[in-house]
Design a protein around this motif. Structure first.
Motif, PDB file in Angstrom:
ATOM      1  N   THR A   1      -7.056   0.490   0.396  1.00 50.13           N
ATOM      2  CA  THR A   1      -7.468  -0.572   1.309  1.00 50.13           C
ATOM      3  C   THR A   1      -8.943  -0.891   1.150  1.00 50.13           C
ATOM      4  O   THR A   1      -9.351  -2.054   1.088  1.00 50.13           O
TER       5      THR A   1
ATOM      6  N   LYS B   1      -9.119  -5.440   6.553  1.00 47.22           N
ATOM      7  CA  LYS B   1      -9.501  -4.099   6.102  1.00 47.22           C
ATOM      8  C   LYS B   1      -9.586  -3.138   7.277  1.00 47.22           C
ATOM      9  O   LYS B   1      -9.030  -2.028   7.234  1.00 47.22           O
TER      10      LYS B   1
ATOM     11  N   PHE C   1      -6.097  -2.134   8.805  1.00 54.49           N
ATOM     12  CA  PHE C   1      -5.321  -1.128   8.077  1.00 54.49           C
ATOM     13  C   PHE C   1      -6.012   0.235   8.063  1.00 54.49           C
ATOM     14  O   PHE C   1      -5.362   1.269   8.277  1.00 54.49           O
TER      15      PHE C   1
ATOM     16  N   LEU D   1       0.832  -1.208   0.000  1.00 56.57           N
ATOM     17  CA  LEU D   1       0.000   0.000   0.000  1.00 56.57           C
ATOM     18  C   LEU D   1       0.863   1.252   0.000  1.00 56.57           C
ATOM     19  O   LEU D   1       0.548   2.247  -0.663  1.00 56.57           O
TER      20      LEU D   1
END
Length: 465
Positions: free
Chosen positions: A266, A276, A279, A237
């Protein structure tokens, strides 16, 4: 009798004896901790506590379980933790010294090699930080050769383990994933550094360098407790967030532009709610505490509302706290306690440009690293006072004990006083740094020290104003 049985069990395990009948579904977990921080250990799986095991007078513990299923378990001795792999029939003894938790940790007994292999991958992954700094300036093709060699070496180690031990298909999937995601993570970290610091080299990255991205599972429930997997997702990411950067602000990992990009990535990529939320929780929190204006906070809140963020109430409470730490606000009247137990304020201790950093006695590795960095910075930048402020409430005696144990300079050590907000809020500020002028007015508040190189650039900019 209980402790005598435990000691006998240890001796049997360490001598290589196995008295369990074939097909036994019991699992034994025991061990010994040198220099314990608490009098217990916690065994958990997927964030659910399985059991709390208390240490005896010899700092040993142990218990047999009838119904533990195969998979990753977390072994925690606060404030540290590590994973282990357990299957029915295993008898695993854990040995460690809290002074060097991960590197002293060793598993022995039936089934222990499965955990030792995963631990070895974890330790090597930590060591890759030094490897990346050593190699990230080299040509992409050469770096590709190095990472290919590392993966081949890890796979050969797994093949040797498979020859020596009877490994289940479930464990083999996990072990191979550990090797592969370490390999992927090395390439992601290299991609990030090249794009950020050596953009000319990024044009030389081969087309197939990141081909593995086509096969990433962003929602693998079997791997959600595996550090190497979640660390890779984090670095993926991060590297994706800067690939299309057109401005310097985009490269700043603490900027709203970058953090909002990672929140959107995300939300679109992850289907596993646990991953999910993990993060987005972190990016949302970081977005708020790094905001320097009311407008920035409002932007984050609106973004989170648009994706139906589950913990909006918590973030709104954090936002109210952060609004008092925005750029241009004064912290002069905020309360502190010094090492003599006297109440004071920032306004009473600050008399020149200062940098304020936070720490907790419950984050051992963090506060050791932080104080080492601060000691070096004090020598390098005598024009600035560096204050290290403990955020833990109702821990005055423990705080002093930690200062004594680690020899921290008490002249610059303070603890937050007059707390009217829970510790769950203050702990979000562990990596945040405040740059304040001699009057205690915040000059910059979107700084963290995750990158020493970037941090020193911010310090020089602060000095030159």
């Amino acid at each position: 009798m209980k402790y005598a049985w435990l000691l006998i069990g240890f001796l049997l395990l360490l001598s290589g004896c196995n008295n369990q009948p074939e097909g036994d579904q019991h699992v034994f977990v025991g061990g010994q901790i040198n220099n314990p921080e608490t009098d217990y250990v916690v065994l958990s799986k997927e964030d659910s506590i399985i059991d709390t095991l208390y240490l005896n007078q010899q700092n040993q513990f142990g218990k047999e379980y009838d119904d533990l299923e195969s998979g990753i378990y977390t072994f925690k001795h606060s404030p540290e933790n590590q994973i282990m792999y357990l299957e029915p029939g295993d008898s695993v003894v854990i040995w460690l010294n809290t002074l060097d938790f991960d590197r002293s940790l060793n598993f022995s007994g039936d089934g222990a090699e499965k955990s030792n292999f995963l631990l070895d991958i974890f330790i090597r992954n930590l060591d890759n930080n030094d490897l990346i700094l050593q190699y990230y300036k080299i040509k992409p093709e050469r770096f590709a050769e190095i990472t290919d060699s590392i993966r081949d070496d890890r796979m050969q180690s797994l093949e040797r383990l498979e020859e020596q031990e009877e490994l289940s298909d479930t464990y083999l999937k996990l072990a191979k994933a550990s090797v592969n995601y370490e390999f992927y993570d090395l390439r992601e970290r290299y991609s990030f550094l090249i794009h950020k610091y050596y953009p000319a080299l990024s044009a030389e990255i081969p087309e197939n360098f990141n081909n593995y991205r086509e096969h990433i599972n962003f929602s693998d429930e079997d791997l959600e407790d595996l550090y190497v997997y979640t660390n890779f997702l984090d670095d993926y990411l991060r590297s994706k967030s800067i690939e299309d950067c057109q401005t310097k602000e985009c490269y700043n990992l603490n900027s709203l532009q970058n953090l909002s990009k990672r929140i959107e990535l995300t939300d679109s990529l992850f289907k596993n709610d646990k991953l999910k939320h993990k993060f987005i929780d972190r990016f949302a929190t970081q977005s708020i505490i790094m905001s320097e204006t009311d407008r920035g906070i409002d932007f984050v809140l609106n973004l989170l509302k648009s994706i139906d963020y589950a913990r909006l109430d918590y973030i709104e409470r954090l936002s109210r706290m952060q609004r008092s730490y925005l750029k241009g606000n004064s912290i002069a009247d905020k309360g502190l306690i010094d090492t003599n137990g006297n109440k004071t304020t920032y306004g009473e201790i600050i008399d020149k440009p200062s940098i304020i950093m936070s720490w907790s006695i419950y984050a051992l590795d963090h506060h050791q690293w932080l104080h080492k960095i601060v000691k070096d910075l004090r020598e390098k930048y005598p024009e600035i006072d560096f204050y290290t402020v403990n955020i833990d409430g109702q821990t005055y005696e423990n705080w002093l004990r930690v200062l004594e144990t680690f020899g921290y300079d008490k002249k610059y050590e303070y603890q937050i006083a007059n707390r009217n907000i829970g510790n769950d809020m203050y702990k979000n500020y562990l990596t945040k740094v405040l740059f304040v002028d001699r009057k205690g007015v915040i000059q910059k508040g979107d700084i963290s020290y995750s990158s020493i190189k970037d941090f020193e650039e911010d310090i020089l900019e602060f000095l030159n104003k």
